[in-house]
Write an enzyme that holds these catalytic residues in place. Structure first.
Site, PDB file in Angstrom:
ATOM      1  N   SER A   8      53.166  30.575  58.373  1.00  0.00           N
ATOM      2  CA  SER A   8      52.299  29.967  57.358  1.00  0.00           C
ATOM      3  C   SER A   8      52.608  30.574  56.001  1.00  0.00           C
ATOM      4  CB  SER A   8      50.825  30.211  57.702  1.00  0.00           C
ATOM      5  OG  SER A   8      50.044  30.003  56.552  1.00  0.00           O
ATOM      6  N   HIS A  33      54.467  26.059  58.421  1.00  0.00           N
ATOM      7  CA  HIS A  33      53.050  25.682  58.340  1.00  0.00           C
ATOM      8  C   HIS A  33      52.587  25.789  56.890  1.00  0.00           C
ATOM      9  CE1 HIS A  33      49.057  25.289  60.281  1.00  0.00           C
ATOM     10  NE2 HIS A  33      48.630  26.115  59.347  1.00  0.00           N
ATOM     11  N   ASP A  35      49.400  25.279  54.417  1.00  0.00           N
ATOM     12  CA  ASP A  35      47.937  25.178  54.377  1.00  0.00           C
ATOM     13  C   ASP A  35      47.477  24.588  53.062  1.00  0.00           C
ATOM     14  OD1 ASP A  35      47.027  26.451  56.895  1.00  0.00           O
ATOM     15  OD2 ASP A  35      48.121  28.174  56.107  1.00  0.00           O
ATOM     16  N   MET A  37      44.307  23.552  50.862  1.00  0.00           N
ATOM     17  CA  MET A  37      42.861  23.841  50.779  1.00  0.00           C
ATOM     18  C   MET A  37      42.282  23.291  49.483  1.00  0.00           C
ATOM     19  SD  MET A  37      42.886  27.790  51.925  1.00  0.00           S
ATOM     20  CE  MET A  37      43.753  28.378  53.375  1.00  0.00           C
ATOM     21  N   HIS A  66      48.722  21.429  57.266  1.00  0.00           N
ATOM     22  CA  HIS A  66      47.352  21.641  57.757  1.00  0.00           C
ATOM     23  C   HIS A  66      46.390  21.369  56.605  1.00  0.00           C
ATOM     24  CE1 HIS A  66      44.332  24.888  59.426  1.00  0.00           C
ATOM     25  NE2 HIS A  66      43.837  23.665  59.461  1.00  0.00           N
ATOM     26  N   MET A  68      43.051  21.334  55.011  1.00  0.00           N
ATOM     27  CA  MET A  68      41.675  21.844  55.047  1.00  0.00           C
ATOM     28  C   MET A  68      40.964  21.262  53.835  1.00  0.00           C
ATOM     29  SD  MET A  68      42.540  25.689  56.295  1.00  0.00           S
ATOM     30  CE  MET A  68      44.245  25.511  55.799  1.00  0.00           C
ATOM     31  N   MET A 137      41.561  26.742  65.689  1.00  0.00           N
ATOM     32  CA  MET A 137      41.473  27.841  64.732  1.00  0.00           C
ATOM     33  C   MET A 137      41.026  29.106  65.467  1.00  0.00           C
ATOM     34  SD  MET A 137      42.380  26.677  61.753  1.00  0.00           S
ATOM     35  CE  MET A 137      42.156  28.273  60.961  1.00  0.00           C
ATOM     36  N   PHE A 143      41.280  31.671  54.870  1.00  0.00           N
ATOM     37  CA  PHE A 143      41.948  32.895  54.419  1.00  0.00           C
ATOM     38  C   PHE A 143      42.915  33.412  55.475  1.00  0.00           C
ATOM     39  CE2 PHE A 143      37.662  32.646  52.732  1.00  0.00           C
ATOM     40  CZ  PHE A 143      37.878  32.763  51.359  1.00  0.00           C
ATOM     41  N   ASP A 175      45.947  28.940  65.287  1.00  0.00           N
ATOM     42  CA  ASP A 175      46.122  29.329  63.882  1.00  0.00           C
ATOM     43  C   ASP A 175      45.038  30.319  63.480  1.00  0.00           C
ATOM     44  OD1 ASP A 175      46.622  29.429  61.160  1.00  0.00           O
ATOM     45  OD2 ASP A 175      46.009  27.362  60.756  1.00  0.00           O
ATOM     46  N   GLY A 177      44.739  34.852  62.810  1.00  0.00           N
ATOM     47  CA  GLY A 177      44.494  36.125  63.488  1.00  0.00           C
ATOM     48  C   GLY A 177      45.495  36.484  64.576  1.00  0.00           C
ATOM     49  N   SER A 198      50.010  36.385  57.738  1.00  0.00           N
ATOM     50  CA  SER A 198      50.118  37.753  57.227  1.00  0.00           C
ATOM     51  C   SER A 198      51.076  38.614  58.045  1.00  0.00           C
ATOM     52  CB  SER A 198      48.735  38.399  57.158  1.00  0.00           C
ATOM     53  OG  SER A 198      48.052  38.226  58.369  1.00  0.00           O
TER      54      SER A 198
END
Ligand code: DX5
Ligand code: ZN
Length: 232
Positions: A8, A33, A35, A37, A66, A68, A137, A143, A175, A177, A198
């Site tokens: 991501s 990926h 994101d 937002m 993705h 959001m 998720m 975040f 997606d 964590g 991350s």
């Protein structure tokens, strides 16, 4: 079943984006990926159509977009034209989920459906016939760098079972964590597309290789163990 890594770019260094995308691709990632937002469906703002368009020009990875954003049907056509391969919308954000998924297909993309951690997992069951991908998720969307909700694993397991009853292949993506510590757990529960922000972008090439190694090892472990879903 082939396991797929989807880095991501939310955690990428925007000033070095091109170079970092090349690094994750070279190290074996298949999907990228992205994101999107809107500051309404989630508190954050990220980027929109022109970023997808620009990445498409110099990247041949599968672009996994993705969304959001609220009322995502308003932007399906624009993201499809920009070069998205997969467009994933949130069930909670759609006026009409079926219509939105059909619209994604109409514009030539694979249709993904995502749910937030608090949304009952059974709510997606009625849309599996139209979905090419379900995104679970592992954190509240919005975040990067959050801690995985352990309850998500059971939700993955439930959906893998439901997907197995369908006659067409459906990717099951997780997606949020994901770390080296919980990766095997989500794969064994039935996820086959792994988003990582991350963790990967703290050192894109090295960490893509590390996660890819685990993905390959688990493919060997699970050969033949999962019935249904993607087999290619
Ligand atoms: C969060 C995004 C994720 C995010 C994941 O709302 O949808 O794709 O980038 O980041 P990590 O892997 O750091 O949890
Ligand atoms: Zn995402």
């Amino acid at each position: 079943m082939k396991n797929i890594l989807a880095p991501s770019i939310l955690s990428a260094d925007i000033m070095r984006l091109g170079e970092q995308i090349e690094a994750v691709q070279k190290a074996g990632a298949d999907y990228l990926h992205i994101d999107v937002m809107d500051g309404v469906f989630v508190p954050s703002l990220s980027y929109g159509v022109c970023v997808v368009e620009s990445i498409r020009k110099s990247c041949d990875m599968v672009l996994d977009v993705h969304l959001m954003i609220v009322e995502p049907h308003r932007y399906v056509e624009a993201f499809a034209k920009a070069g998205a391969d997969i467009i994933t919308v949130h069930l909670e954000a759609c006026d009409d989920v079926r219509e939105t998924l059909e619209m994604i297909h109409f514009h030539g993309c694979r249709a993904g459906l995502s749910i937030k951690p608090q949304t009952p997992v059974e709510d997606v069951s009625g849309f599996l016939d139209l979905a090419d991908l379900i995104l679970i998720m592992g954190v509240e969307p919005g975040f990067a760098g959050q801690t995985y909700f352990p309850e998500s694993t059971q939700r993955i397991r439930y959906l893998r079972e439901q997907i197995g009853k369908q006659s067409h292949p459906i990717d099951l993506e997780v997606d949020g964590g994901i770390t080296e510590e919980n990766l095997r757990e989500v794969l064994r529960a039935g996820a086959n597309v792994i988003v990582s922000g991350s963790v990967i972008f703290s050192d894109p090439e090295k960490n893509t290789r590390r996660l890819m190694e685990i993905l390959r090892e688990e493919e060997k472990e699970n050969t033949g163990a999962i019935i249904g879903g993607r087999t290619d």
